[in-house]
Design a protein around this motif. Structure first.
Motif: not given
Lengths: 145, 119
Positions: A45, A107-108, B24, B57-58, B61
């Motif tokens: 992240e 959002l990401t 990602v 997180s990608t 999303g």
């Protein structure tokens, strides 16, 4: 103290390499096996965030990941984007996550930061000492074998 | 492990089985596939995360984006996930309150109102 330093051009494909190296060094440093998934995710992240910022600002500079295992396992992910880019890192509440007007990028970013903050107990986000940029520093405990 | 994507139909739902690492680098391919499915007329979509080894997180999303797209099209969207490591990610990000998350494909495809599993 052993230090491993990895620098990579800001391309998504290299984030996986950073995760792999980060976990390998963590394992070698003595981070508990049950924490390694969290280490992998948090390093990923932090690197994803750095790559996104460099791309957003058109910066070809390398992103740097520094891992050291002195008394604990410390990982620093360093970007060179303008510092104001780090302002606004905030965890989004559930009703905003599903909000139609929230862009995928916002959002990401929000979710990414929520993950880092949720996974890492010892976390610092601060400006780099020379030039523009931000350092995300994460620390995990180690047990010596 | 590389991303793998496979589509099948179960009880009038389009089930997208995802495997490998969603990050990602690979998430754009997942986004493309979901957009293709919706453009091709799929309205009740279930994404099966059983084979996913890593999700960032990608990827999250992309899943939120697909859910929004289907809502706008009066469709439904659900996830199948029983891995604790992934469920923890949904809890940390509060996305467990956004997605209907089911333990099995059967549970996901039988929930006709798309409101999620009953507690």
């Amino acid at each position: 103290m052993a230090t491993v330093r990895l620098s990579f051009s800001p391309a998504p494909v290299h984030v996986r390499t950073a995760r792999l190296v980060g976990v390998a060094v963590a394992r070698r440093a003595g981070v508990a096996e049950e924490l390694l998934d969290e280490v992998r995710l948090a390093i990923g992240e932090a690197c994803t965030r750095a790559v996104a910022l460099h791309n957003q600002y058109g910066l070809p500079d390398l992103v740097t990941v520094e891992m050291s295992d002195s008394d604990s396992y410390s990982v620093r992910v360093i970007d060179h984007a303008p510092i104001e880019a780090s302002v606004g890192l905030a965890k989004l509440p559930p009703d905003e996550l599903a909000d139609e007007s929230l862009t995928d990028e916002a959002l990401t970013t929000g979710v990414g930061f929520a993950l880092i903050a949720g996974l890492v107990d010892d976390l610092q986000v601060r400006p780099v000492e020379d030039g523009p940029g931000t350092e995300v520093r994460m620390i995990w405990p180690v047990s010596r074998r | 492990m590389e991303l793998s994507l496979a589509t099948r139909t179960v009880a009038e739902h389009t089930v997208l089985e995802v495997g490998g690492e969603v990050d990602v680098y690979t998430a754009p391919r997942l986004r493309e596939r979901l957009v293709e499915l919706v453009d091709a007329g799929a309205r009740d979509v279930v994404v099966d995360l059983a084979g996913v080894e890593f999700l960032d997180s990608t990827g999250l999303g992309v899943l939120v984006g697909a859910m929004k797209r289907l809502r706008q099209a009066n469709g439904s969207f659900g996830l199948v996930c029983s891995k604790e490591a992934l469920l923890k990610i949904f809890r940390i990000t509060a996305l467990d309150q956004v997605f209907p998350i089911y333990p099995t494909i059967e549970a996901a495809t039988q929930d006709s109102d798309g409101r999620g599993p009953t507690p």
